[in-house]
Design a protein around this motif. Structure first.
Motif, mmCIF file in Angstrom:
data_model
loop_
_atom_site.group_PDB
_atom_site.id
_atom_site.type_symbol
_atom_site.label_atom_id
_atom_site.label_comp_id
_atom_site.label_asym_id
_atom_site.label_seq_id
_atom_site.Cartn_x
_atom_site.Cartn_y
_atom_site.Cartn_z
ATOM 1 N N THR A 58 0.997 -1.160 -0.135
ATOM 2 C CA THR A 58 0.051 0.099 -0.077
ATOM 3 C C THR A 58 0.786 1.314 0.109
ATOM 4 O OG1 THR A 58 -1.781 -1.221 1.245
ATOM 5 C CG2 THR A 58 -1.704 1.200 1.238
ATOM 6 N N VAL A 59 1.784 1.253 0.786
ATOM 7 C CA VAL A 59 2.774 2.600 1.002
ATOM 8 C C VAL A 59 3.635 2.682 -0.176
ATOM 9 C CG1 VAL A 59 4.618 3.545 2.401
ATOM 10 C CG2 VAL A 59 2.545 2.430 3.571
ATOM 11 N N THR A 60 4.498 1.556 -0.764
ATOM 12 C CA THR A 60 5.481 1.770 -1.538
ATOM 13 C C THR A 60 4.798 2.189 -3.210
ATOM 14 O OG1 THR A 60 5.398 -0.818 -1.982
ATOM 15 C CG2 THR A 60 6.924 0.382 -0.312
ATOM 16 N N TYR A 80 10.715 9.034 2.432
ATOM 17 C CA TYR A 80 10.896 8.650 3.664
ATOM 18 C C TYR A 80 9.956 7.781 4.200
ATOM 19 C CZ TYR A 80 7.755 12.089 5.676
ATOM 20 O OH TYR A 80 6.795 12.920 5.997
ATOM 21 N N ALA A 81 8.826 7.882 3.881
ATOM 22 C CA ALA A 81 7.924 7.107 4.184
ATOM 23 C C ALA A 81 7.914 5.450 3.642
ATOM 24 C CB ALA A 81 6.389 7.604 4.002
ATOM 25 N N GLN A 86 8.798 2.285 5.625
ATOM 26 C CA GLN A 86 7.972 1.043 5.764
ATOM 27 C C GLN A 86 8.554 0.039 5.325
ATOM 28 O OE1 GLN A 86 4.677 0.849 6.863
ATOM 29 N NE2 GLN A 86 4.803 -1.357 6.253
ATOM 30 N N ALA A 87 9.577 0.083 4.276
ATOM 31 C CA ALA A 87 10.424 -1.043 3.798
ATOM 32 C C ALA A 87 11.316 -1.502 4.995
ATOM 33 C CB ALA A 87 11.410 -0.464 2.781
#
Length: 260
Positions: free
Chosen positions: A16-18, A26-27, A31-32
Motif C-alpha cells: 500500500t505504501v510503496t 522517507y515514508a 515502511q520497507a
C-alpha cells in the motif's frame, strides 16, 4: 495473530505504501525497513516456518479512547511468543487486564429507589426507601482472548453492598443516621413499607424537616458495588469499588391541621 495473518498484514501495508505515488520517499523507506525487520532481519519470513510453535502479539488500541493519554502507553512493536509462554512486556494481555476490560463493560441497574409515601411526602413524616433484591443481584462479565493458540480469560463480578441516601437538603434526617443502608441477606436493601408499619422507624429512609415549597428536593440514591475478579490459572483479586447514583424529585408538603 497467526504467522500467516501477520505476514499478510505486513505485506499488504508494504504494498500500500510503496505503490502509492503520494507517499514521500522517507515514508516508503521507513515502511520497507519496518517490513525487512520481520522478513529478513531479527525474524525470518515472519516466522512462517515456526507457525505452529507460537504467535505474533501486536499493539491494539481502543479507537473510542484515543484522546486519552494512556491510550498511547502501549507502543511495543510486534513480537513473537512461543506457545505456552507468558509475554513479559508491559501492557501484554493478562487475566487482570481482561478483568479490567470486563469491568468497563459491566452494566448495572439504575438506582431509583421505591419510596413510601411515593414521591410526595409530609414534613416530619418518615419516608421509607428500599430496593428490590430481585433487581440488585451480582452482575458478572467475562472477557477472553482465544486466538492463535492463546486462551486466557477473566470474569469480573460486581456485588451491591450498600445504598447511600442524600436527601437534597440539610433540613432532613436519614435512617440510619449514617445514611448508609446495608444490603439484606436476600439481596434487597431497606424494607418495603406495608400497612401497620406507620409507627415504626424505617431501616432505610429519610425524614424531611421542612417543606419543599413550590419546588422539590432532589433525593440522590447511590449504590456501592464491590468489584472482584477471577481468571485463568487461579488468578484473581479486587478492583476499585464502583458507585452509581441517580436523582429523583421528592415533593415535601406541610401537614395541614384543622381546628374546630
Amino acid at each position: 495473530m497467526t504467522a500467516e495473518d501477520f505476514a499478510s498484514r505486513m505485506e499488504k501495508a508494504y504494498d500500500t505504501v510503496t505503490n502509492d505515488p503520494r507517499q514521500p520517499n522517507y515514508a516508503r523507506a521507513a515502511q520497507a525497513q519496518y517490513r525487512d525487520s520481520y522478513k529478513d532481519g531479527k525474524y525470518k519470513e515472519y516466522n512462517l516456518a515456526e507457525k505452529d510453535e507460537g504467535s505474533w502479539w501486536v499493539m491494539v488500541q481502543d479507537n473510542s479512547r484515543l484522546k486519552e493519554e494512556a491510550a498511547w502507553n502501549c507502543n511495543e512493536l510486534p513480537f513473537w511468543v512461543k506457545n505456552g509462554d507468558t509475554p513479559t512486556v508491559k501492557n501484554a494481555v493478562t487475566p487482570q487486564i481482561l478483568a479490567e476490560l470486563a469491568y468497563n463493560q459491566v452494566q448495572l441497574p439504575t438506582t431509583k429507589v421505591s419510596l413510601a409515601p411515593a414521591n410526595t411526602t409530609k414534613v416530619n413524616l418518615p419516608t421509607w426507601a428500599w430496593l428490590d433484591g430481585a433487581k440488585f443481584k451480582e452482575v458478572s462479565v467475562t472477557a477472553a482472548l482465544n486466538a492463535a493458540g492463546v486462551n486466557i480469560q477473566a470474569t469480573t463480578t460486581a456485588k451491591p453492598v450498600s445504598l447511600k441516601l442524600e436527601p437534597g437538603t440539610a433540613d432532613a434526617e436519614t435512617y440510619p443516621a449514617s445514611a448508609e443502608c446495608a444490603i439484606n441477606d436476600d439481596g434487597s436493601i431497606g424494607e418495603q413499607y406495608t400497612k401497620g408499619n406507620g409507627g415504626r422507624t424505617p431501616p432505610c429512609g429519610v425524614k424531611y424537616l421542612r417543606s419543599s415549597g413550590n419546588g422539590t428536593f432532589s433525593l440522590r440514591a447511590t449504590i456501592t458495588w464491590d468489584i472482584t475478579w477471577t481468571g485463568t490459572g487461579g488468578a484473581g483479586g479486587d478492583l476499585p469499588d464502583a458507585t452509581f447514583g441517580s436523582d429523583q424529585a421528592v415533593t415535601v408538603q406541610e401537614i395541614q391541621a384543622v381546628n374546630r
